[in-house]
Motif scaffolding. Structure first.
Motif, PDB file in Angstrom:
ATOM      1  N   TRP A   5       0.807  -1.222   0.000  1.00 47.67           N
ATOM      2  CA  TRP A   5       0.000   0.000   0.000  1.00 47.67           C
ATOM      3  C   TRP A   5       0.839   1.271   0.000  1.00 47.67           C
ATOM      4  CZ3 TRP A   5      -4.536  -1.030  -1.609  1.00 47.67           C
ATOM      5  CH2 TRP A   5      -5.089  -2.275  -1.330  1.00 47.67           C
ATOM      6  N   GLU A   6       2.153   1.123   0.003  1.00 49.45           N
ATOM      7  CA  GLU A   6       2.992   2.315  -0.062  1.00 49.45           C
ATOM      8  C   GLU A   6       2.931   2.881  -1.475  1.00 49.45           C
ATOM      9  OE1 GLU A   6       6.937   1.560   1.339  1.00 49.45           O
ATOM     10  OE2 GLU A   6       6.208   0.721   3.225  1.00 49.45           O
ATOM     11  N   PRO A   7       2.717   4.180  -1.598  1.00 52.75           N
ATOM     12  CA  PRO A   7       2.601   4.751  -2.941  1.00 52.75           C
ATOM     13  C   PRO A   7       3.923   4.697  -3.703  1.00 52.75           C
ATOM     14  CG  PRO A   7       2.588   6.478  -1.284  1.00 52.75           C
ATOM     15  CD  PRO A   7       2.577   5.163  -0.549  1.00 52.75           C
ATOM     16  N   ASN A   8       3.830   4.366  -4.970  1.00 54.99           N
ATOM     17  CA  ASN A   8       4.986   4.359  -5.853  1.00 54.99           C
ATOM     18  C   ASN A   8       5.002   5.701  -6.583  1.00 54.99           C
ATOM     19  OD1 ASN A   8       6.798   4.058  -7.959  1.00 54.99           O
ATOM     20  ND2 ASN A   8       6.231   1.939  -8.365  1.00 54.99           N
ATOM     21  N   PRO A   9       6.044   6.507  -6.401  1.00 57.12           N
ATOM     22  CA  PRO A   9       6.045   7.837  -7.024  1.00 57.12           C
ATOM     23  C   PRO A   9       6.101   7.794  -8.547  1.00 57.12           C
ATOM     24  CG  PRO A   9       8.169   7.373  -6.014  1.00 57.12           C
ATOM     25  CD  PRO A   9       7.247   6.249  -5.632  1.00 57.12           C
ATOM     26  N   ASP A  10       6.460   6.647  -9.122  1.00 58.09           N
ATOM     27  CA  ASP A  10       6.541   6.528 -10.572  1.00 58.09           C
ATOM     28  C   ASP A  10       5.178   6.231 -11.201  1.00 58.09           C
ATOM     29  OD1 ASP A  10       8.192   6.731 -12.824  1.00 58.09           O
ATOM     30  OD2 ASP A  10       8.301   4.550 -13.002  1.00 58.09           O
ATOM     31  N   ILE A  11       4.226   5.803 -10.399  1.00 58.73           N
ATOM     32  CA  ILE A  11       2.893   5.495 -10.911  1.00 58.73           C
ATOM     33  C   ILE A  11       2.010   6.721 -10.734  1.00 58.73           C
ATOM     34  CG2 ILE A  11       0.835   4.071 -10.633  1.00 58.73           C
ATOM     35  CD1 ILE A  11       2.651   1.784  -9.791  1.00 58.73           C
ATOM     36  N   ARG A  12       1.515   7.228 -11.856  1.00 59.22           N
ATOM     37  CA  ARG A  12       0.630   8.396 -11.831  1.00 59.22           C
ATOM     38  C   ARG A  12      -0.808   7.907 -11.847  1.00 59.22           C
ATOM     39  NH1 ARG A  12       3.059  12.063 -16.566  1.00 59.22           N
ATOM     40  NH2 ARG A  12       1.440  13.499 -15.888  1.00 59.22           N
ATOM     41  N   THR A  13      -1.690   8.661 -11.240  1.00 57.61           N
ATOM     42  CA  THR A  13      -3.084   8.249 -11.180  1.00 57.61           C
ATOM     43  C   THR A  13      -3.999   9.358 -11.690  1.00 57.61           C
ATOM     44  OG1 THR A  13      -3.284   9.030  -8.903  1.00 57.61           O
ATOM     45  CG2 THR A  13      -2.712   6.712  -9.207  1.00 57.61           C
ATOM     46  N   GLY A  14      -5.128   8.929 -12.210  1.00 55.24           N
ATOM     47  CA  GLY A  14      -6.205   9.822 -12.614  1.00 55.24           C
ATOM     48  C   GLY A  14      -7.464   9.355 -11.910  1.00 55.24           C
ATOM     49  N   ARG A  15      -8.607   9.822 -12.362  1.00 58.91           N
ATOM     50  CA  ARG A  15      -9.855   9.431 -11.710  1.00 58.91           C
ATOM     51  C   ARG A  15     -10.132   7.937 -11.840  1.00 58.91           C
ATOM     52  NH1 ARG A  15     -14.750  13.382 -12.646  1.00 58.91           N
ATOM     53  NH2 ARG A  15     -15.482  12.090 -10.949  1.00 58.91           N
ATOM     54  N   HIS A  16      -9.805   7.380 -13.005  1.00 63.36           N
ATOM     55  CA  HIS A  16     -10.129   5.970 -13.245  1.00 63.36           C
ATOM     56  C   HIS A  16      -8.947   5.191 -13.800  1.00 63.36           C
ATOM     57  CE1 HIS A  16     -14.305   6.941 -12.542  1.00 63.36           C
ATOM     58  NE2 HIS A  16     -14.174   7.966 -13.371  1.00 63.36           N
ATOM     59  N   VAL A  17      -7.735   5.664 -13.555  1.00 62.99           N
ATOM     60  CA  VAL A  17      -6.583   4.990 -14.148  1.00 62.99           C
ATOM     61  C   VAL A  17      -5.355   5.171 -13.260  1.00 62.99           C
ATOM     62  CG1 VAL A  17      -5.912   7.003 -15.531  1.00 62.99           C
ATOM     63  CG2 VAL A  17      -5.235   4.729 -16.275  1.00 62.99           C
ATOM     64  N   ALA A  18      -4.538   4.146 -13.235  1.00 67.91           N
ATOM     65  CA  ALA A  18      -3.198   4.228 -12.662  1.00 67.91           C
ATOM     66  C   ALA A  18      -2.259   3.799 -13.782  1.00 67.91           C
ATOM     67  CB  ALA A  18      -3.060   3.299 -11.459  1.00 67.91           C
ATOM     68  N   HIS A  19      -1.213   4.581 -14.013  1.00 60.96           N
ATOM     69  CA  HIS A  19      -0.362   4.279 -15.162  1.00 60.96           C
ATOM     70  C   HIS A  19       1.080   4.686 -14.921  1.00 60.96           C
ATOM     71  CE1 HIS A  19      -0.038   8.509 -16.441  1.00 60.96           C
ATOM     72  NE2 HIS A  19      -1.251   8.607 -15.956  1.00 60.96           N
ATOM     73  N   THR A  20       1.956   4.024 -15.636  1.00 61.22           N
ATOM     74  CA  THR A  20       3.357   4.404 -15.710  1.00 61.22           C
ATOM     75  C   THR A  20       3.847   4.064 -17.112  1.00 61.22           C
ATOM     76  OG1 THR A  20       5.555   4.125 -14.767  1.00 61.22           O
ATOM     77  CG2 THR A  20       4.078   2.239 -14.589  1.00 61.22           C
ATOM     78  N   LEU A  21       3.650   5.005 -18.021  1.00 62.55           N
ATOM     79  CA  LEU A  21       4.018   4.818 -19.424  1.00 62.55           C
ATOM     80  C   LEU A  21       5.246   5.661 -19.731  1.00 62.55           C
ATOM     81  CD1 LEU A  21       0.432   5.129 -20.953  1.00 62.55           C
ATOM     82  CD2 LEU A  21       1.729   3.035 -20.573  1.00 62.55           C
ATOM     83  N   HIS A  22       6.296   4.999 -20.168  1.00 63.61           N
ATOM     84  CA  HIS A  22       7.533   5.686 -20.539  1.00 63.61           C
ATOM     85  C   HIS A  22       7.898   5.324 -21.974  1.00 63.61           C
ATOM     86  CE1 HIS A  22       7.925   5.680 -16.129  1.00 63.61           C
ATOM     87  NE2 HIS A  22       8.615   6.794 -16.318  1.00 63.61           N
ATOM     88  N   ALA A  23       8.444   6.292 -22.689  1.00 63.68           N
ATOM     89  CA  ALA A  23       8.911   6.037 -24.048  1.00 63.68           C
ATOM     90  C   ALA A  23      10.303   6.637 -24.212  1.00 63.68           C
ATOM     91  CB  ALA A  23       7.966   6.640 -25.073  1.00 63.68           C
ATOM     92  N   HIS A  24      11.164   5.872 -24.859  1.00 66.05           N
ATOM     93  CA  HIS A  24      12.492   6.365 -25.239  1.00 66.05           C
ATOM     94  C   HIS A  24      12.363   6.819 -26.685  1.00 66.05           C
ATOM     95  CE1 HIS A  24      16.866   5.236 -26.481  1.00 66.05           C
ATOM     96  NE2 HIS A  24      16.722   6.540 -26.336  1.00 66.05           N
ATOM     97  N   LEU A  25      12.620   8.104 -26.931  1.00 67.89           N
ATOM     98  CA  LEU A  25      12.485   8.676 -28.261  1.00 67.89           C
ATOM     99  C   LEU A  25      13.838   9.146 -28.760  1.00 67.89           C
ATOM    100  CD1 LEU A  25       9.360  10.932 -27.555  1.00 67.89           C
ATOM    101  CD2 LEU A  25       9.395   8.583 -28.419  1.00 67.89           C
TER     102      LEU A  25
END
Length: 142
Positions: A5-25
């Motif tokens: 239950w500890e929050p992961n600072p790399d995971i961002r949240t919205g109202r209905h989503v938790a995500h961690t999307l990274h792209a190397h460009l």
């Protein structure tokens, strides 16, 4: 409290989503011309940070060489990566060509700054083999 239950600072949240999307460009200059110096790379990074902020994305890392740049972008699922890339390349091209006109004209790049192609790779999270094993280990309902 459980580590689960500890929050992961790399995971961002919205109202209905938790995500961690990274792209190397990776973006390459037109004809791989050696156009960048330290000052121009610094300005390119500033421009790209502003563009990312407009998409509610975050530019985590930026670096480059004389003929290309690397970006590590953390973006939300509502953003189509191709739209973000189009904006990053378009806006940076406009600003850099306006601010470094004499340098770019001297090199002979014309009105195009970036090559039409780019590299985009997803990164972060578990390796595909681990995810595949996890999915295979799920038991169907009886």
């Amino acid at each position: 409290m459980s580590p689960r239950w500890e929050p992961n600072p790399d995971i961002r949240t919205g109202r209905h989503v938790a995500h961690t999307l990274h792209a190397h460009l990776v973006f390459v200059t037109k004809y791989r011309r050696d156009v960048f110096d330290d000052d121009m790379l610094t300005r390119c990074e500033e421009i790209m940070r502003e563009v990312c902020a407009g998409f509610d994305a975050e530019l985590n890392e930026f670096n480059g060489d004389r003929d290309h740049v690397h970006l590590l972008v953390h973006y939300p699922p509502k953003v189509a990566l191709s739209k973000l890339i189009n904006s990053l390349k378009g806006v940076s091209s406009r600003y850099l060509r306006a601010e470094y006109t004499s340098r770019i004209n001297h090199i002979g790049m014309g009105s195009v700054f970036w090559s039409r192609s780019y590299f985009a790779g997803s990164c972060g999270g578990a390796p595909l083999t681990v995810i595949r094993q996890y999915i295979e280990s799920q038991k169907p309902p009886s």
